[in-house]
Design a protein around this motif. Structure first.
Motif, short mmCIF file in Angstrom:
data_model
loop_
_atom_site.label_atom_id
_atom_site.label_comp_id
_atom_site.label_asym_id
_atom_site.label_seq_id
_atom_site.Cartn_x
_atom_site.Cartn_y
_atom_site.Cartn_z
N PRO A 1 0.83 -1.23 0.00
CA PRO A 1 0.00 0.00 0.00
C PRO A 1 0.85 1.27 0.00
O PRO A 1 0.36 2.35 -0.28
CB PRO A 1 -0.82 -0.12 1.28
CG PRO A 1 -0.21 -1.21 2.08
CD PRO A 1 0.52 -2.10 1.13
N GLN A 2 2.15 1.10 0.31
CA GLN A 2 3.07 2.24 0.30
C GLN A 2 3.73 2.43 -1.07
O GLN A 2 4.58 3.31 -1.24
CB GLN A 2 4.17 2.02 1.35
CG GLN A 2 3.66 2.14 2.77
CD GLN A 2 3.40 3.57 3.18
OE1 GLN A 2 3.72 4.51 2.44
NE2 GLN A 2 2.80 3.77 4.33
N GLY A 3 3.40 1.59 -2.04
CA GLY A 3 4.09 1.66 -3.33
C GLY A 3 3.71 2.91 -4.12
O GLY A 3 2.53 3.21 -4.30
N SER B 1 -4.92 -7.29 -5.54
CA SER B 1 -6.13 -7.87 -4.96
C SER B 1 -6.19 -7.67 -3.44
O SER B 1 -7.17 -8.00 -2.81
CB SER B 1 -6.19 -9.37 -5.30
OG SER B 1 -4.99 -10.00 -4.93
N GLY B 2 -5.14 -7.13 -2.86
CA GLY B 2 -5.12 -6.89 -1.42
C GLY B 2 -3.72 -6.47 -1.05
O GLY B 2 -2.86 -6.33 -1.92
N PRO B 3 -3.50 -6.23 0.28
CA PRO B 3 -2.15 -5.84 0.68
C PRO B 3 -1.14 -6.94 0.34
O PRO B 3 -1.33 -8.09 0.74
CB PRO B 3 -2.26 -5.62 2.19
CG PRO B 3 -3.57 -6.17 2.60
CD PRO B 3 -4.43 -6.29 1.40
N PHE B 4 -0.16 -6.62 -0.42
CA PHE B 4 0.93 -7.53 -0.81
C PHE B 4 0.45 -8.74 -1.63
O PHE B 4 1.14 -9.75 -1.68
CB PHE B 4 1.72 -8.02 0.42
CG PHE B 4 2.28 -6.88 1.24
CD1 PHE B 4 3.43 -6.22 0.83
CD2 PHE B 4 1.63 -6.45 2.40
CE1 PHE B 4 3.94 -5.15 1.57
CE2 PHE B 4 2.13 -5.38 3.13
CZ PHE B 4 3.28 -4.73 2.72
N ALA C 1 5.67 6.57 3.13
CA ALA C 1 4.94 7.84 3.09
C ALA C 1 3.94 7.92 4.23
O ALA C 1 3.26 6.95 4.55
CB ALA C 1 4.20 7.95 1.76
N THR C 2 3.86 9.10 4.84
CA THR C 2 2.74 9.39 5.74
C THR C 2 1.47 9.39 4.88
O THR C 2 0.46 8.83 5.26
CB THR C 2 2.95 10.76 6.41
OG1 THR C 2 4.20 10.75 7.09
CG2 THR C 2 1.82 11.09 7.37
N ALA C 3 1.59 10.00 3.73
CA ALA C 3 0.56 9.95 2.70
C ALA C 3 1.19 10.45 1.41
O ALA C 3 2.12 11.26 1.45
CB ALA C 3 -0.63 10.83 3.06
N ALA C 4 0.73 9.95 0.28
CA ALA C 4 1.18 10.46 -1.01
C ALA C 4 0.00 10.41 -1.99
O ALA C 4 -0.90 9.59 -1.83
CB ALA C 4 2.35 9.67 -1.56
N GLN D 1 -4.47 -0.99 0.98
CA GLN D 1 -3.87 -1.18 -0.34
C GLN D 1 -3.94 0.14 -1.09
O GLN D 1 -4.54 1.09 -0.63
CB GLN D 1 -4.56 -2.31 -1.09
CG GLN D 1 -6.02 -2.04 -1.43
CD GLN D 1 -6.69 -3.29 -1.95
OE1 GLN D 1 -6.96 -4.22 -1.22
NE2 GLN D 1 -6.97 -3.31 -3.25
N THR D 2 -3.33 0.14 -2.26
CA THR D 2 -3.37 1.33 -3.11
C THR D 2 -4.83 1.72 -3.36
O THR D 2 -5.65 0.85 -3.66
CB THR D 2 -2.71 1.02 -4.46
OG1 THR D 2 -1.38 0.59 -4.19
CG2 THR D 2 -2.69 2.24 -5.36
#
Lengths: 290, 792
Positions: A121-123, A154-157, A194-197, A222-223
């Motif tokens: 989710p940080q990508g 489809s989900g985190p990682f 990221a704290t947020a992007a 996730q994204t």
């Protein structure tokens, strides 16, 4: 580093790599290794087999094709994109994000496609691809298929890739007019999560937004594809009302958790602030061009 | 005919660091580079929980792995009376847990195996059954009436308080507050941080049964203290213990204490009769070893209307973690925190401190803190700025009113130290001029009209560096002097050994410069060796900026002893009496006949080939130096910042540093120390801390969570200098290693607070993370940052 015991193969063709993945239960593809290797070091990931694809030729490209699409091969490094003039010419959002991915050391080795496949989710890249409506080309024993990045994760990682499929290329579709956009990331330090992007992509024609996309980083499991926020911009001339509405909807689309990087409210606030700022920056540079 | 001192690499030469030659070629020799025949590898199993009773430990699966030689448990340690060890602050610390685990990351078992991969596999195979207990992560929780007793192992320990300590004059301070026109109050928390040397801790213990000798390669800043401690704990005679601290990849106080890993590797080597290597990983280092700070302040200043400070009151609470293991002088329970306000002329002061146990890693005195002077000076300068703001007085003017004047020395500090030299106002003025103070204030007012938030922050401080003297400073009763031994060979080349231990400070370069200054032997002709207790003279090691003030002075003194003997040899060679000999750098000559002389090198040759009748041959000596006082460097740091009101992000516009550390031996190294310190100061102000969640999980256990600033974030620094020689140090030098780390943070924080002053915000706890700054801007309220971390 002292990972668990694992086997290592370095095939020289994509077919061979696919065969190895198919034949082994617990295999992982090694491209840049900038997420996988640290996870193995911590023994969070303990694959039985690493399939190193770095010896497979002709996958390090990125190029603008005649049909208007932009293609990035599985071994194209972040640093290649950071230095790329054709990227700056054709893909302003990706060009804005490239220098903000991780840190210079990671960028030298890590890959664009690998980052999308890692589905963190940080990508940064997955969010950019969501904003751009981009796809991943997956190749398996029965050939290739294209999957839109918004459906790919489809989900985190986790992704929709089959066990014997390899993501061989990222594809950004043709612009509907003039493509613009931007990427802003709040991080406490270079290389920090990221704290947020926020990634914003805008296809403009005659001062009107023809197509738009907004991807959010680090504010959910996730994204996040902030499609309603993007929709608020389509058809507008980026007037204050439309921009404010998009910023508000983007903040609503985010689903952050409070942690030591900031409270959930703070992260939502950063999302809306960044949507506004990116669009203001776009308008400022348009004015300079004009 | 005297030598050019700069050319021979003497005092004041910005000589390139000789140690860097091997470091930049990858030829350094760190503990992990040492390989001994038959060496085994050790890995530690650490507790995943912050507080839990151990119900059972099953090591059978680990033993079943081929290549696992031994699984050490607390029970096995206890059978040899080694499950607990004494700390440097007269407490006890668990080596391997027997009853409970008291912090996340505590050592529970150790696996010794043929290679480090197998050792890790072994650690993963151990099964520990824990019964969780409520974790305590801050002093308020620790002192609650119903708080669980953390140290139930201790007889007579009925609560979680370790000690209560006070210093100063309570009565006269109370009077000063009663008579004050105004009282300024401010509360804050200096968060826990970690020195995080790039090289983590490690050891190779090698016990040889045939000679009964124990050799330990160890990441230690104080190898002689370790030798003494090991001889006490392991009951091995001191002459049978050799501690070798090879190259160290940073220390910052993290490598002063004796850690469980060292002790376990020693016992394992004795039991297995093989060398046993333990190399800690980064997470192990961050979650279990000596941290810095974690102190809470309630501060008050009694003020007169004209800005004069009449009295200081500081009530502090320190969080030491599960064991009181601070490495500090034994008289001072909370280090030298009472050095606060030493640069100000204040009649009276009073400080209380309560130390408490929590379910966190032990430590507290580390990270370039000079025995908690970091906390003292940060609190001081934050209190000073708050007071200036409360009085509505300019912060520079407020300092001018209160700084000690040049002709007031020697001067008692409010808490009773004796400062001896300085030019405080001059330093402040240089800083103000450099940053263009008045002009910036105008810019700030102008920018405010357009909604921009600019701020300027000052930090002025003098700090006590260079413990001892031996009357007041000791660790476990061992007095804090230091030593040097110098052997001049017959060709005039020399080897110098000291009781200090360089970790990056550049001793191999600067000690040779002191010898060059005293004897005229070129610095490149002198090799410096430290860290091997079989060869180095006894010393207390390197921390608290004490090496130049103490060991450096010993280097001067031993050189002078050599010079005194060489003078006699020169008189003999020149066939005149001693009284007729004059000295110039590198050479003795006959008074009145300057061309008739002999060089120090010629004297060295004669010492081995042609000594006068009745004189011992050779040219070597040693010196033990017990400093008459601490040294008192002064610094003025001024930073300007801009705060983004919509995100809370702040950027440093400029950072000006004016340092007066007395005579500079190697100006380049001094500047490097200041820049490194300012980088750490910026880190602590901006991003760096270790916190805990409600479950006692350590947040800051790796470099994704514990942030070291990179070149990208680190602002530029503009350095200036003033030189006020130390009146009692042989070459006038004062300590410098920690000044910027100590004084720097307040300059950054004061600058951000200055930017938020008109919003009504008086304090945000460090680090000033964007979300904290944004919250303060939104609410107009102070923001506290103590653990547990808020999950909102």
């Amino acid at each position: 580093m002292f990972p668990s015991r694992f086997r290592y193969e370095a095939p020289t063709s994509i077919e061979e790599a696919i065969a190895l993945l198919g034949a082994n239960e617990d295999a992982k593809v090694l491209a840049g290794g900038q997420s996988l290797i640290p996870m193995m070091k911590l023994r969070f990931a303990n694959p039985a087999l690493l399939v190193d694809i770095n010896n497979i030729p002709d996958m390090g490209y990125h190029r603008a094709d005649a049909d208007g699409s932009f293609r990035i091969g599985a071994l194209c490094r972040h640093a290649d994109l950071e230095k790329s003039t054709i990227l700056r010419e054709h893909q302003p959002l990706l060009a804005a994000a490239a220098p903000l991915v991780a840190d210079p050391i990671v960028r030298t080795r890590g890959t664009f496609v690998g980052s999308v496949c890692h589905a963190d989710p940080q990508g940064d890249w997955a969010a950019c691809m969501v904003a751009l409506g981009g796809s991943v080309i997956a190749q398996g024993p029965n050939g290739k298929r294209a999957v839109e990045v918004k459906d790919f994760v489809s989900g985190p990682f986790t992704t929709v890739l089959a066990r014997d499929e390899i993501a061989i290329e990222g594809v950004v579709p043709k612009a509907q007019g003039t493509r613009t956009g931007g990427y802003l990331k709040l991080e406490r330090r270079v290389g920090d999560f990221a704290t947020a992007a926020v990634a914003v992509s805008l296809d403009m024609s005659g001062g009107v937004v023809k197509n738009a996309g907004i991807g959010l980083v680090g504010v959910g499991s996730q994204t996040i594809n902030a499609s309603e926020a993007a929709a608020a911009l389509i058809g507008s001339s980026l007037d204050d009302e439309a921009v404010d509405r998009a910023a508000e909807l983007a903040a609503e689309a985010s689903n952050p958790r409070g942690d030591h990087r900031g409270s959930a409210d703070y992260k939502r606030h950063i999302v809306s602030t960044f949507v506004t700022r990116i669009i203001a920056n776009v308008q400022r540079s348009e004015m300079q061009v004009a | 005919m005297a030598l050019d001192e700069i050319k021979i690499g003497g005092l004041g030469a910005s000589r390139r660091r000789v140690e860097d030659n091997r470091f930049i070629r990858g030829k350094g020799n760190y503990v992990d580079d040492v390989v001994l025949p038959g060496m085994l590898h050790m890995e530690i199993l650490r507790s995943p929980l912050a507080h839990a009773r151990i119900k059972s430990i099953d090591t059978s699966a680990a033993y079943a792995i081929p290549g696992v030689r031994m699984v050490m448990t607390g029970e096995m340690m206890a059978a040899r009376n080694l499950a607990w060890m004494p700390t440097l602050s007269y407490d006890t610390q668990a080596v391997l847990a027997t009853d409970k685990v008291r912090f996340q990351g505590q050592e529970v078992c150790a696996v010794i195996a043929d290679d480090p991969y197998i050792a890790r596999d072994g650690v993963e195979a151990i099964v520990v059954d824990y019964e969780p207990l409520p974790p305590i992560v801050n002093p308020t929780q620790a002192m609650a009436d119903d708080a669980v007793l953390i140290r139930d192992d201790k007889v007579n320990q009925s609560n979680n308080v370790i000690f209560d300590w006070e210093v100063g004059d309570r009565e006269s301070t109370d009077r000063a507050f009663a008579e004050a026109d105004m009282v300024s109050e401010i509360d804050m928390h200096y968060p826990r941080s970690h020195p995080s040397p790039i090289e983590a801790c490690g050891s190779i213990a090698d016990y040889d049964r045939s000679t009964s000798k124990l050799t330990v390669y160890m990441t230690s800043q104080a190898p002689h203290i370790v030798r003494a401690a090991v001889s006490m704990v392991a009951e091995i005679h001191e002459h049978m213990i050799r501690i070798i601290a090879p190259d160290l990849g940073g220390g910052f106080g993290n490598k002063v204490p004796v850690y469980p890993g060292y002790v376990i590797s020693i016992l394992a080597s004795i039991l297995l009769e093989k060398p046993v290597k333990w190399i800690e990983d980064k997470t192990g280092n961050l979650i279990s070893t000596g941290f810095g700070r974690d102190v809470y302040l309630k501060g008050k200043l009694a003020l007169r209307k004209d800005g004069k400070i009449l009295g200081v009151r500081m009530d502090t609470v320190s969080d030491h973690g599960a064991f009181f293991s601070d490495a500090q002088p034994s008289k001072f329970k909370i280090g030298l925190i009472h050095s606060a306000f030493a640069c100000y002329d204040i009649p009276t002061a009073y400080l209380t401190n309560r130390g408490v146990y929590t379910n966190k890693a032990p430590g507290g005195v580390a990270y370039r803190c000079s025995f908690r002077v970091t906390e003292a000076m940060f609190f001081q300068e934050r209190m000073v700025q708050a007071a200036a703001d409360d009085l509505g007085m300019d912060q520079a003017e407020f300092r001018r009113v209160n700084l000690v004047k040049d002709d007031d020395f020697p001067k008692r500090t409010p808490f009773g130290f004796l400062t001896d030299s300085g030019q405080y106002e001059k330093c402040l003025q240089i800083g103000l001029d450099a940053i263009d103070y008045d002009n910036f204030k105008e810019q700030k007012a102008e920018a405010a009209k357009r909604g921009r938030l600019l701020g300027i922050g000052i930090s002025t401080m003098t700090e006590p560096l260079g413990a001892g003297n031996s009357r007041e400073y000791d660790i476990l009763g061992i007095k804090m002097f230091d030593s040097a031994e110098l052997r001049v060979h017959m060709t005039g080349k020399a080897i110098l050994r000291t009781g200090a231990k360089t970790q990056g400070q550049g001793h191999e370069t600067t000690w040779a410069q002191i010898v060059a200054h005293e004897l005229g032997i070129p610095a490149e002709d002198i090799v410096v060796e430290e860290g091997d207790t079989d060869t180095a003279p006894f010393g207390m090691g390197t921390y608290a900026s004490r090496s130049t003030p103490v060991a450096g002075a010993a280097v001067s003194m031993v050189s002078r002893k050599i010079r005194a003997k060489a003078r006699k040899i020169a008189a003999h060679l020149l066939e005149v009496s001693d009284e007729d000999i004059e000295w110039e750098l590198g050479r003795f000559y006959v008074r009145g006949a300057q061309d008739r002389g002999v060089t120090i090198q010629e004297c060295a040759m004669a010492a081995y080939s042609n000594v006068p009748d009745g004189m011992e041959p050779g040219l070597e000596n040693n010196a033990y130096y017990d400093p008459p006082n601490l040294t008192w460097p002064f610094a003025c740091y001024i930073s300007t910042v801009e705060v983004d009101p919509l995100t809370g992000v702040w950027d440093v516009i400029r950072m000006v540093a004016v340092d007066d550390c007395g005579v500079r031996i190697n100006p380049m190294i001094v500047e490097g120390q200041i820049m490194g310190g300012l980088t750490e100061a910026y880190a602590m102000a901006n991003m760096q801390f270790i916190t805990f969640d409600e479950d006692g999980n350590c947040i800051g256990s790796n470099y994704m969570d514990y942030l070291l600033p990179t070149a990208w974030e680190t602002p530029g620094f503009e350095l200036h200098e003033v030189v006020t020689p130390c009146p009692h140090h042989p070459i006038g030098a004062k300590g410098i290693g920690e000044c910027a780390t100590v004084g720097g943070p307040a300059a950054f924080v004061n600058a951000v607070m200055d930017a938020l002053k008109d919003i009504g915000v008086r304090n945000i706890d460090m680090p000033l993370l964007p979300d904290r700054v944004y919250e303060a801007i939104q609410t107009g309220q102070d923001v506290s940052g103590h653990p547990p971390v808020k999950n909102r």
